[in-house]
Motif scaffolding. Structure first.
Motif, PDB file in Angstrom:
ATOM      1  N   LYS A  17     -37.692  -7.405  -1.398  1.00  0.00           N
ATOM      2  CA  LYS A  17     -37.867  -5.967  -1.154  1.00  0.00           C
ATOM      3  C   LYS A  17     -38.189  -5.234  -2.457  1.00  0.00           C
ATOM      4  O   LYS A  17     -39.102  -4.408  -2.513  1.00  0.00           O
ATOM      5  CB  LYS A  17     -36.603  -5.382  -0.532  1.00  0.00           C
ATOM      6  N   THR A  18     -37.459  -5.557  -3.508  1.00  0.00           N
ATOM      7  CA  THR A  18     -37.663  -4.882  -4.790  1.00  0.00           C
ATOM      8  C   THR A  18     -39.033  -5.189  -5.366  1.00  0.00           C
ATOM      9  O   THR A  18     -39.723  -4.300  -5.870  1.00  0.00           O
ATOM     10  CB  THR A  18     -36.565  -5.299  -5.782  1.00  0.00           C
ATOM     11  N   GLN A  21     -41.606  -3.175  -3.520  1.00  0.00           N
ATOM     12  CA  GLN A  21     -41.547  -1.756  -3.872  1.00  0.00           C
ATOM     13  C   GLN A  21     -42.131  -1.507  -5.252  1.00  0.00           C
ATOM     14  O   GLN A  21     -42.863  -0.539  -5.458  1.00  0.00           O
ATOM     15  CB  GLN A  21     -40.106  -1.264  -3.825  1.00  0.00           C
TER      16      GLN A  21
END
Length: 84
Positions: A17-18, A21
């Protein structure tokens, strides 16, 4: 045993996820383009191995362990008080 497995799975999901992003915010310094979560997972595993996913797990353990300890201790004490 299952809590450790859960911790590892959540860490892997958080890394993916990071990375997704961050690539959207600043792709100038990092030319890695992930097309989605599966592509990100495969790319990280291919380039960095398992360490790429679990490199920051110690900070998560130090974050979760104290709160889990407080929760289980509080639950245990409450059950002792409420027991007949």
């Amino acid at each position: 045993m299952f809590s450790n497995l859960e911790l590892m799975i959540k860490e892997i999901q958080d890394v993916i996820k990071t990375r997704l992003q961050v690539q959207g915010k600043s792709n100038a310094s990092n030319n890695t383009q992930y097309t989605g979560a599966v592509d990100a997972a495969m790319s990280i595993m291919r380039k960095e191995g398992l360490k790429g996913f679990l490199g920051g797990i110690s900070s998560r353990v130090f974050w979760i362990a104290p709160s889990s300890m407080i929760m289980f201790t509080s639950y245990d004490q409450l059950m002792k008080k409420l027991a007949p």
